[in-house]
Structures are given as C-alpha cells and as structure tokens.
Design a protein around this motif. Structure first.
Motif, PDB file in Angstrom:
ATOM      1  N   ALA A 131       0.812  -1.223   0.000  1.00 20.74           N
ATOM      2  CA  ALA A 131       0.000   0.000   0.000  1.00 20.74           C
ATOM      3  C   ALA A 131       0.841   1.267   0.000  1.00 20.74           C
ATOM      4  CB  ALA A 131      -0.943  -0.007   1.211  1.00 20.74           C
ATOM      5  N   SER A 132       2.099   1.150   0.356  1.00 25.67           N
ATOM      6  CA  SER A 132       2.974   2.321   0.352  1.00 25.67           C
ATOM      7  C   SER A 132       3.772   2.436  -0.944  1.00 25.67           C
ATOM      8  CB  SER A 132       3.939   2.266   1.540  1.00 25.67           C
ATOM      9  OG  SER A 132       4.758   1.103   1.462  1.00 25.67           O
ATOM     10  N   ASN A 133       3.628   1.449  -1.817  1.00 31.48           N
ATOM     11  CA  ASN A 133       4.377   1.454  -3.078  1.00 31.48           C
ATOM     12  C   ASN A 133       3.421   1.823  -4.214  1.00 31.48           C
ATOM     13  OD1 ASN A 133       5.711   0.687  -5.536  1.00 31.48           O
ATOM     14  ND2 ASN A 133       7.161  -0.498  -4.297  1.00 31.48           N
ATOM     15  N   GLU A 134       3.503   3.063  -4.638  1.00 32.30           N
ATOM     16  CA  GLU A 134       2.570   3.579  -5.632  1.00 32.30           C
ATOM     17  C   GLU A 134       2.645   2.805  -6.945  1.00 32.30           C
ATOM     18  OE1 GLU A 134       3.680   7.631  -5.960  1.00 32.30           O
ATOM     19  OE2 GLU A 134       3.201   8.114  -3.856  1.00 32.30           O
ATOM     20  N   ARG A 135       3.840   2.371  -7.275  1.00 33.33           N
ATOM     21  CA  ARG A 135       4.020   1.702  -8.567  1.00 33.33           C
ATOM     22  C   ARG A 135       3.384   0.313  -8.569  1.00 33.33           C
ATOM     23  NH1 ARG A 135       9.236   2.836 -11.976  1.00 33.33           N
ATOM     24  NH2 ARG A 135       8.957   5.081 -12.263  1.00 33.33           N
ATOM     25  N   VAL A 136       3.506  -0.391  -7.499  1.00 31.49           N
ATOM     26  CA  VAL A 136       2.877  -1.709  -7.438  1.00 31.49           C
ATOM     27  C   VAL A 136       1.359  -1.564  -7.451  1.00 31.49           C
ATOM     28  CG1 VAL A 136       2.551  -3.772  -6.025  1.00 31.49           C
ATOM     29  CG2 VAL A 136       4.838  -2.770  -6.257  1.00 31.49           C
ATOM     30  N   MET A 137       0.851  -0.641  -6.646  1.00 31.65           N
ATOM     31  CA  MET A 137      -0.600  -0.421  -6.600  1.00 31.65           C
ATOM     32  C   MET A 137      -1.134  -0.020  -7.978  1.00 31.65           C
ATOM     33  SD  MET A 137      -0.614   1.734  -3.032  1.00 31.65           S
ATOM     34  CE  MET A 137      -2.309   2.269  -3.200  1.00 31.65           C
ATOM     35  N   GLY A 138      -0.427   0.910  -8.600  1.00 30.47           N
ATOM     36  CA  GLY A 138      -0.868   1.363  -9.912  1.00 30.47           C
ATOM     37  C   GLY A 138      -0.821   0.269 -10.955  1.00 30.47           C
ATOM     38  N   GLY A 139       0.244  -0.530 -10.933  1.00 28.53           N
ATOM     39  CA  GLY A 139       0.361  -1.615 -11.897  1.00 28.53           C
ATOM     40  C   GLY A 139      -0.739  -2.638 -11.748  1.00 28.53           C
ATOM     41  N   ILE A 140      -1.099  -2.969 -10.500  1.00 22.69           N
ATOM     42  CA  ILE A 140      -2.182  -3.938 -10.276  1.00 22.69           C
ATOM     43  C   ILE A 140      -3.518  -3.375 -10.742  1.00 22.69           C
ATOM     44  CG2 ILE A 140      -3.477  -5.134  -8.471  1.00 22.69           C
ATOM     45  CD1 ILE A 140      -0.822  -5.464  -6.956  1.00 22.69           C
ATOM     46  N   VAL A 141      -3.753  -2.085 -10.506  1.00 20.55           N
ATOM     47  CA  VAL A 141      -4.985  -1.450 -11.001  1.00 20.55           C
ATOM     48  C   VAL A 141      -5.014  -1.481 -12.530  1.00 20.55           C
ATOM     49  CG1 VAL A 141      -6.165   0.768 -11.249  1.00 20.55           C
ATOM     50  CG2 VAL A 141      -5.447  -0.022  -8.990  1.00 20.55           C
ATOM     51  N   GLY A 142      -3.840  -1.313 -13.151  1.00 19.66           N
ATOM     52  CA  GLY A 142      -3.787  -1.404 -14.611  1.00 19.66           C
ATOM     53  C   GLY A 142      -4.202  -2.776 -15.110  1.00 19.66           C
ATOM     54  N   ILE A 143      -3.776  -3.822 -14.403  1.00 16.72           N
ATOM     55  CA  ILE A 143      -4.175  -5.192 -14.756  1.00 16.72           C
ATOM     56  C   ILE A 143      -5.686  -5.354 -14.602  1.00 16.72           C
ATOM     57  CG2 ILE A 143      -3.976  -7.623 -14.106  1.00 16.72           C
ATOM     58  CD1 ILE A 143      -1.081  -7.038 -13.284  1.00 16.72           C
ATOM     59  N   TYR A 144      -6.232  -4.826 -13.490  1.00 16.34           N
ATOM     60  CA  TYR A 144      -7.683  -4.885 -13.285  1.00 16.34           C
ATOM     61  C   TYR A 144      -8.422  -4.211 -14.450  1.00 16.34           C
ATOM     62  CZ  TYR A 144      -7.070  -6.295  -8.359  1.00 16.34           C
ATOM     63  OH  TYR A 144      -6.763  -6.956  -7.206  1.00 16.34           O
ATOM     64  N   ALA A 145      -7.908  -3.056 -14.870  1.00 15.91           N
ATOM     65  CA  ALA A 145      -8.556  -2.323 -15.953  1.00 15.91           C
ATOM     66  C   ALA A 145      -8.574  -3.144 -17.238  1.00 15.91           C
ATOM     67  CB  ALA A 145      -7.846  -0.991 -16.184  1.00 15.91           C
ATOM     68  N   LYS A 146      -7.453  -3.809 -17.503  1.00 15.62           N
ATOM     69  CA  LYS A 146      -7.382  -4.631 -18.714  1.00 15.62           C
ATOM     70  C   LYS A 146      -8.369  -5.793 -18.643  1.00 15.62           C
ATOM     71  CE  LYS A 146      -5.056  -5.638 -22.589  1.00 15.62           C
ATOM     72  NZ  LYS A 146      -4.823  -4.685 -23.684  1.00 15.62           N
ATOM     73  N   LEU A 147      -8.469  -6.418 -17.482  1.00 13.64           N
ATOM     74  CA  LEU A 147      -9.404  -7.531 -17.319  1.00 13.64           C
ATOM     75  C   LEU A 147     -10.847  -7.071 -17.472  1.00 13.64           C
ATOM     76  CD1 LEU A 147      -7.803  -9.384 -14.249  1.00 13.64           C
ATOM     77  CD2 LEU A 147      -7.602  -9.997 -16.671  1.00 13.64           C
ATOM     78  N   SER A 148     -11.101  -5.791 -17.188  1.00 13.48           N
ATOM     79  CA  SER A 148     -12.474  -5.273 -17.229  1.00 13.48           C
ATOM     80  C   SER A 148     -13.035  -5.191 -18.637  1.00 13.48           C
ATOM     81  CB  SER A 148     -12.533  -3.893 -16.572  1.00 13.48           C
ATOM     82  OG  SER A 148     -12.262  -3.982 -15.192  1.00 13.48           O
ATOM     83  N   VAL A 149     -12.196  -5.403 -19.649  1.00 13.14           N
ATOM     84  CA  VAL A 149     -12.697  -5.456 -21.020  1.00 13.14           C
ATOM     85  C   VAL A 149     -13.670  -6.623 -21.175  1.00 13.14           C
ATOM     86  CG1 VAL A 149     -12.039  -5.807 -23.432  1.00 13.14           C
ATOM     87  CG2 VAL A 149     -10.666  -4.322 -21.958  1.00 13.14           C
TER      88      VAL A 149
END
Length: 703
Positions: free
Chosen positions: A87-105
């Motif tokens: 939760a303190s690592n912005e890059r990891v959090m952001g990358g996982i959200v990016g994966i979620y976004a891709k799956l949302s297709v």
C-alpha cells in the motif's frame, strides 16, 4: 516490445481443500521484483513485470481471458494481497490497477472485479500525483467497456472528477481523461435505460454545474480530439435533463456548422431535446366554430393578397369550409333517403379533399318538456356521424362494383384513424395495397405507422402515385419531411464508430427531408396548418445541411418570412401557433446563431482539424500504457473511443436514394442491367422501368 503477460505460459492451477492454489507464488517473492519495478520507465513495463511475476496469460486475447476465468479466485487473491501488502508502493498499486482495468474489457470478469471492490482500489490513486493519469486511464477503459450499472456506480463519484477538472485545469491529460469518464458514466446514467434502473441517481447529479465546467474546458486553447468528441456528446445528452448555461446552447448552435457531420447532428439532437420538457403539444383538431367565425370576417390584406396569388379555390381554409357544408348536406340527405351507398361515395370524396372532412356530431332535437337537446332516432344504423363510415363501407361492398372497392377501404381506414386505432387502419392499408399498388390514401395511412422506416417508405412511394389529390400528396410530403428529419438525426448520432459509413445514409435522410420541405413550401396552400412544422424543419435543416450559411442567416430569411406568414394564418383562424418542441428549437437557433457564431465560430471552424488528430498521445514514457489498454484482440481490432471525421461529398447522396421514389436507405437493390439505378423493392424498379429507366438502361448496355 512484447505485451505484458506474453513472455510466459499460464501455469495450471490446482486448488486444495482450503480453497488456496497449491502452487501459489508467495508474495514475499515480489520483493525480488520491486527493484525492477522501481527502475522501470513508464507504466507499461511495470505492468509487464507484474504480469510475469503473477504468471498471467496474455490478457489481450480471448484465450488468455478464458484462462483468467478458470482461475479467477486464485489470481484475484494474489493480486489483492500484493496490493494490500504494498500500500505504500505507488508503482505496485498502480500496476495492479492497470491489470484490473485490462481484465475489465471482459464483461464477466469486470462484474466479478466490481463485486470484489475494484473501485475502492482505484479511486484512492486519483489523489496520488504519480498515479493520477494511470487511474483516470483505467477509468476510461472501464467506463468505455463497462455495462450501464457499473457506469452508473462510477457516476456517483462525479464530484471527485469535477474536483480534478477544477484543481488541475492546466494539466491537459487530467482534463481530457476526466471528461471522458464523466461522459461515459453520466450519459449512461441519464439515458432511458439508466433512468429505469435508478431515476433518483440522475436527479441527484448537479448536471448544470457539470455542463458549465465541461463547456468552459472547450474554451481552452488546442483541445484534443478525444476531449471534444466526448464533451459534445455529454453536452448534447444533458439538454433534456437540466437547464444548460447559455454558452452551452450557443456552442450547440454553432456546432450546426461543423465540418464533421456527426458533430453537426449531435448538436442538432441536443438542441431538439432542449425544450422538450417545456413544449406544448401540436394542434390535433380544428374548432369548426372558430373556423366559421374567421371566414365570416375580412381576410387581413396581406394574407388576402397571398391567397389571391395562390388561388382561393385551392386554399385549405376555403376547402375545409366548403367540405364542412357539403358534409352537413350529405348527412341531412341520408336522413330522408337512408341511402348509405350514396352517402359513402360522397364521404370518400370528402376524405380525399381535406384533413377535417368528417365532422363529429349527431342528429338532435330539443325536448319540448325540459328544453334539453336529445339524440334523435331517425331509423339509421348510427347516431354519431363518424359511426356512419363503417356502415357506408359495408353498403359500398354490397354493391360489388370493382371501381368502388378502394372507397370502402378508405372509409374504414378513416374511421379507425378517428378512433385512434392506427394499427387497424394500417392493417387495411397493407391489404389494400396488395390489390392496388397505386392506392395513394393507403400509403398515407402507412405513414401514420409507429415504425418510421415503414412510414417514410410509404410516404415516398405514395407521392409518386398517379391518382392522388393535392391534399393527400401534401399530407404525405409533410410526413416525409418529419420522419426523414428525425431518422437522419438519430442515424448520425448513433453512427459514431470508426469506419461506420452508416452516417452517409443519415445525410441522405436529411437531404431528402430538406428537398421535400422546399417542394412543400413552394406548392402547398400557404394557409395549410402543417406549413409551420415544415418550415421549422426547413430552417433547421438549411442551417445544418447547406454549404454556405452566413452569420446573419441571410440565406434563410425567405423561409423565416414565410414562417411569419404561416403564423399570421394561424392567428387569423383563431389558433395561435402552439409552442411545440420543434418551434422552440427553431426559434432558439435563429435567435442565437449570430451570437453563437461570434463566440464559437473559430472553434467550430477548426473542428475538422481537431477531429482529424490521432487519438493516442505520442508521449512514449507514460502513454504506452494507453496503447496497451486499448490493445484488445477480442473484437478483432482496437477501439480508440472516437469516430472518424464524417466529411461528405454531396454526390454520394444518390447512392442512398431510391432512383424511383427517392426514399433514403442503405439497403437498396441495384438494377441488374446498368448497376447504377437503385430501388427500395421490385415495385419501385418496375415503376421506374415503365416510366423512364428502360430507355436509359438499354442505352447504357448498348454503350
């Protein structure tokens, strides 16, 4: 560079009794990847590293998404655990959200992710500067592909998106992406389907404030194509649901002159919806007492001159009054003769002459005892005059004369129209046309059908009938203007997808409506009660369709003057023009056009250049993630969320018009001989062949 997740094959998972994957990768191993993530340049490499770490299949393909489906619980648990731990690592959090976004297709995966609380993971990233663009990019992907309920859920957070617009007005990417998300989510919320799901949500939105802020962003220099495309869609959709600011109305008015046809008609659609909630219904009936009172007084001199020039005997007012008198006489004669056949022949003639041909009434006498008017029993099979129609139709059929068969059908159709039983009238009309394809009144009845495609085709065919009265011809012509105009607007607004040429058909509809309006205005009686409606369409379509329109609207002043005359005729017969939706729209456009051109003219003049911009940014470091999110191989090609600029050559209009009746359509059949002529159906082809095409087609083949 290879897409994220494409470097490794998916690992088959097995699940133990506790529900956890037997070969789940311990999250402690993520630490070894943190260094790579911290040193990566841009979000796409970060997502690539995470996809490799979690051993995800290629989630840009259908087969890869199927594998995610099969192991969703395991994959999600690992992703969510990593998100929480880092939760303190912005890059990891952001990358996982990016994966979620891709799956949302994928709609099923999207629903599962939202049930798991995807939004609660995504929204906090909007407040982290390094993640803001990523989070907004993810929201654009989710709202673009998302279902209506998910879009409506995102719409509830509209204040957060408005705050971003206000806090970062000089960050073009934040502004653009925020408007895209607002457009996707709010349009769904205020759509008919969205209102059915939750009417209160749309009512809770401060839509006027949203519209004002979005409009203001369009004043900024060099707005992007994506921003403009989504802004105009949101603004045009909002006009039905709130009182939009004056500058927004002017933007829509000026947009009628955009070089992009879809932009034009999106603005026209927004303007047509602008006054719908305050408009009055159109005139449906005529008060015979007011009409008789009006003709008993001198005609205003300027109207008298116009009627003299047109021909008093052909004017609608005189024909209506004359027919009313003859109708009364025919009904009185039937009392003494009880000859329903003769009455039916007379009534059929009246129906073809004027709209208000059959008056409603009954035979009455005064009761000497109480002084009240009472219905008389005169031995006829009807008491109300309109009830005479089906009885007269039966009498005509009993005679069995072939020449009167159409008259009997006409009486039945008129009866059903007066009783608001349009489907019954349409049923008779369809049967009658199988017997007689040249039956003009039957085509007119079909124009009243709820299906505008059927109605417009019938109107265009009916106008070409050989045996047609002026009244029936003009009735169908005004219906053709209305139906083609409305269909053209709808087609152009619904045809915004890349490569979709259906919008060319939409322009053919608008062109057809404009042509018919010009013919109607020049040939129909100047006192015709539909003249105002046709002039509303004429003025709006000329401003929207014609190539050159000046800021002072000098090109349409003739139509504006004729509308004033049509209004004067309405006032003369005691029926002031109702404030219909189309009337108010026309008045707004004419009143604001000079100011709109001054405020937004330069912007609209540059709209084609704006709409021709590429939709993906060339900033490689950050926006490579945008390309990755859009790189989905499910439907066969990527979707950039925008339409191609809809520029048009007038010569292409004829490709969408029937060579015989002029009906606009995209499914016309070509002539087998010359391949040039196009037809609605075999009936139009046969009629054109007999009329003129035989010579030109044969000549073409000889050449």
């Amino acid at each position: 560079m290879p897409g994220p997740g494409r470097k490794t094959k998916a690992t088959n998972k097995t699940t133990n009794e506790s529900g956890s994957s037997a070969n789940e990768i311990p999250n402690t191993q993520l630490d070894s990847f943190i260094g790579d993530i911290d040193n990566a340049e841009g979000w796409s490499p970060i997502v690539d590293i995470l996809c490799q770490y979690f051993e995800l299949p290629d989630i840009s393909t259908r087969s890869g998404l199927k594998k995610v489906h099969a192991n969703f619980e395991s994959i999600y648990r690992r992703l969510d655990k990593a998100y929480t731990k880092n939760a303190s690592n912005e890059r990891v959090m952001g990358g996982i959200v990016g994966i979620y976004a891709k799956l949302s297709v994928d709609s099923l995966l999207r629903n599962k992710l939202f049930q798991k609380g995807f939004l609660e993971r995504l929204f906090p990233l909007l407040d982290i500067p390094s993640c803001r663009h990523l989070a907004l990019r993810a929201l654009t992907t989710v709202t673009h592909h998302g279902g209506i309920e998910i879009r409506m859920k995102i719409a509830k957070s509209y204040l957060l998106l408005l705050r971003l617009l206000q806090d970062f007005p000089d960050d073009p990417k934040t502004v653009e992406l925020s408007i895209v998300v607002l457009s996707h989510s709010l349009i769904s919320t205020i759509s008919d389907e969205g209102i059915k799901i939750d009417a209160h949500l749309g009512e809770s939105l401060d839509l006027r404030d949203i519209v004002g802020i979005v409009t203001e962003t369009l004043h900024k220099p060099a707005p992007s194509r994506v921003l403009v495309d989504h802004s105009v869609q949101l603004l045009a959709s909002s006009t039905l649901h709130c009182k939009v600011p004056p500058t927004t109305v002017k933007f829509l008015v000026a947009g009628l002159r955009s070089n992009d046809w879809i932009f034009r008609c999106t603005c026209l659609g927004g303007l047509v919806r602008l006054h719908r909630n305050e408009s009055e219904p159109d005139q449906r009936s005529l008060d015979p007492m007011k009409l008789m009172d009006c003709v008993s007084r001198p005609v205003p001199s300027h109207l008298n001159d116009i009627l003299q020039a047109y021909g008093f005997q052909r004017s609608e007012t005189l024909l209506t009054v004359k027919t009313a008198g003859e109708f009364q006489k025919a009904m009185m004669n039937s009392v003494s003769t009880h000859d329903l056949y003769t009455l039916g022949i007379a009534l059929a003639g009246f129906i073809l002459r004027t709209e208000f041909s059959i008056s409603e009434g009954t035979f009455q006498t005064k009761n000497p005892e109480n002084g009240r008017m009472e219905t008389m029993d005169l031995g006829l099979p009807f008491t109300m005059w309109s009830d005479a129609l089906p009885h007269c139709a039966t009498a005509i059929r009993v005679k069995g004369l072939p020449a009167t068969v159409d008259m009997a059908d006409m009486l039945d159709m008129k009866f059903y129209i007066m009783r608001q039983r349009i489907p019954d009238a349409v049923k008779i009309a369809k049967t009658a046309l199988k017997r007689n394809p040249d039956f003009a009144y039957a085509y007119y009845v079909l124009t009243l059908a709820s299906d505008p495609v059927v109605g417009l085709r019938a109107a265009k065919k009916g106008i070409k009938c050989r045996n047609i009265t002026p009244f029936v011809r003009f009735q169908m012509m005004q219906r053709a203007v209305e139906q083609a105009g409305e269909m053209g607007i709808c087609i152009l607004q619904e045809s915004a997808s890349t490569g979709d040429k259906k919008w060319e058909e939409g322009i053919a509809f608008l062109t057809s409506a404009l042509e018919d309006s010009k013919t109607y205005i020049s040939e129909a009686p100047p006192d015709n009660r539909h003249m105002k409606n046709v002039l509303y369409w004429n003025i709006l379509l000329r401003i929207t369709v014609e190539e050159e329109i000046s800021a002072d609207l000098r090109e349409v002043q003739g139509s504006i003057r004729k509308l004033k005359i049509a209004d004067d005729f309405s006032d003369w017969i005691g029926i002031p023009p109702p404030k219909t939706n189309l009337r108010l729209t026309q008045q707004t456009v004419v009143r604001l056009f000079p100011e709109a051109t001054k405020e937004w003219g330069e912007f609209i003049g540059n709209s084609l250049a704006i709409m021709s911009q590429p939709t993906l940014s060339t900033e490689k470091v950050e926006d490579d993630l945008a390309a990755w999110l859009d790189d989905v191989h499910i439907e066969g090609k990527p979707d950039d969320h925008c339409h191609e600029p809809a520029t048009f050559s007038s010569s292409r209009v004829e490709l969408y018009r029937c060579s015989w009746c002029g009906n606009p359509s995209a499914i016309l059949r070509k002539c087998g001989g010359c391949s040039k002529a196009r037809y609605c159906d075999a009936g139009c082809q046969t009629s054109h062949w007999k009329d003129s095409h035989k010579k030109s087609c044969v000549k073409k083949n000889e050449e």
